[in-house]
Scaffold this motif. Structure first.
Motif, PDB file in Angstrom:
ATOM      1  N   GLU A 161       3.399   1.760  -1.648  1.00 52.56           N
ATOM      2  CA  GLU A 161       3.962   1.992  -2.983  1.00 52.56           C
ATOM      3  C   GLU A 161       3.109   2.912  -3.855  1.00 52.56           C
ATOM      4  O   GLU A 161       3.513   3.250  -4.962  1.00 52.56           O
ATOM      5  N   GLY A 162       1.931   3.226  -3.380  1.00 53.03           N
ATOM      6  CA  GLY A 162       1.134   4.176  -4.163  1.00 53.03           C
ATOM      7  C   GLY A 162      -0.194   3.608  -4.630  1.00 53.03           C
ATOM      8  O   GLY A 162      -0.890   2.949  -3.878  1.00 53.03           O
ATOM      9  N   ASP A 163      -0.549   3.866  -5.893  1.00 51.80           N
ATOM     10  CA  ASP A 163      -1.835   3.524  -6.481  1.00 51.80           C
ATOM     11  C   ASP A 163      -2.204   2.055  -6.233  1.00 51.80           C
ATOM     12  O   ASP A 163      -1.590   1.153  -6.773  1.00 51.80           O
ATOM     13  N   ARG A 164      -3.214   1.849  -5.435  1.00 56.21           N
ATOM     14  CA  ARG A 164      -3.620   0.483  -5.061  1.00 56.21           C
ATOM     15  C   ARG A 164      -4.420  -0.207  -6.152  1.00 56.21           C
ATOM     16  O   ARG A 164      -4.474  -1.422  -6.210  1.00 56.21           O
ATOM     17  N   SER A 165      -5.075   0.540  -6.998  1.00 55.67           N
ATOM     18  CA  SER A 165      -5.954  -0.061  -8.011  1.00 55.67           C
ATOM     19  C   SER A 165      -5.168  -0.856  -9.058  1.00 55.67           C
ATOM     20  O   SER A 165      -5.712  -1.770  -9.664  1.00 55.67           O
ATOM     21  N   GLU A 166      -3.917  -0.505  -9.278  1.00 57.80           N
ATOM     22  CA  GLU A 166      -3.106  -1.228 -10.255  1.00 57.80           C
ATOM     23  C   GLU A 166      -1.909  -1.931  -9.613  1.00 57.80           C
ATOM     24  O   GLU A 166      -0.982  -2.329 -10.298  1.00 57.80           O
ATOM     25  N   ASN A 167      -1.939  -2.074  -8.325  1.00 56.73           N
ATOM     26  CA  ASN A 167      -0.841  -2.685  -7.577  1.00 56.73           C
ATOM     27  C   ASN A 167      -1.138  -4.178  -7.401  1.00 56.73           C
ATOM     28  O   ASN A 167      -1.925  -4.577  -6.552  1.00 56.73           O
ATOM     29  N   TYR A 203      -0.515  -5.661  -3.890  1.00 55.08           N
ATOM     30  CA  TYR A 203      -1.542  -5.249  -2.931  1.00 55.08           C
ATOM     31  C   TYR A 203      -2.832  -6.048  -3.148  1.00 55.08           C
ATOM     32  O   TYR A 203      -3.416  -6.575  -2.191  1.00 55.08           O
ATOM     33  N   ALA A 205       0.837  -1.214   0.000  1.00 58.01           N
ATOM     34  CA  ALA A 205       0.000   0.000   0.000  1.00 58.01           C
ATOM     35  C   ALA A 205       0.864   1.252   0.000  1.00 58.01           C
ATOM     36  O   ALA A 205       0.477   2.285  -0.562  1.00 58.01           O
TER      37      ALA A 205
END
Length: 161
Positions: A40-46, A49, A38
């Motif tokens: 690392e940034g943008d969760r929608s494309e991680n 995550y 989380a």
């Protein structure tokens, strides 16, 4: 059909150990990985995550199931006084119509997949065997066929195994 709450002492220990491992070891490890992903940034494309969140849901589902089952299970820690009859925990050797021998141990519904010769106390075979004695004929009715067996041996292993 409702599942039986019966379980051997060894089966109960395995379930409790699995619950402890999931709760004390695996879940905290996955939670730490989620927090790191989380960050690392943008969760929608991680992908990390998303994968770890799915893994956490699966762990939580299994933990809830194990908590329910361990709370309601009835641990059988002794052998029956009459060991000439088939009861829960028995290892039963059968001979079929073709003189083929097979052996089963009747265990709880949460432990029958632990070993190939274990069958659930709720299975049609176990229900047909319960209460029978040595040399009794047992008829097992399945949806597609009916099988006949004869009981050739009844043993009660150590309940903790």
């Amino acid at each position: 059909m409702k599942r039986s709450n019966l379980i051997t002492a060894a089966g109960a220990t395995r379930l409790r150990n699995e619950l402890a491992h999931l709760w004390k070891n695996l879940r905290p490890e996955v939670t730490r990985a989620i927090n790191a992903a989380a960050a690392e940034g943008d969760r929608s494309e991680n992908a990390e995550y998303i994968y770890r969140k799915k893994q956490l849901r699966e762990i939580d589902r299994r933990v809830r199931y194990l908590q329910r089952r361990t709370a309601e299970m009835q641990v059988i820690e002794h052998t029956p006084s009459n060991q000439n009859k088939v009861f829960f925990g028995a290892r039963v050797t059968l001979t079929d119509e073709h003189d083929q021998e097979i052996s089963y141990r009747i265990v709880g519904s949460d432990e029958f997949d632990h070993k190939p010769e274990y069958i659930s106390v709720d299975s049609p075979m176990a229900r047909a065997l319960l209460g029978k004695e040595l040399d009794d004929e047992v008829t097992v009715r399945l949806p597609e066929e009916t099988n006949r067996f004869w009981i050739t041996e009844i043993k009660y292993p150590d309940p903790n195994q």
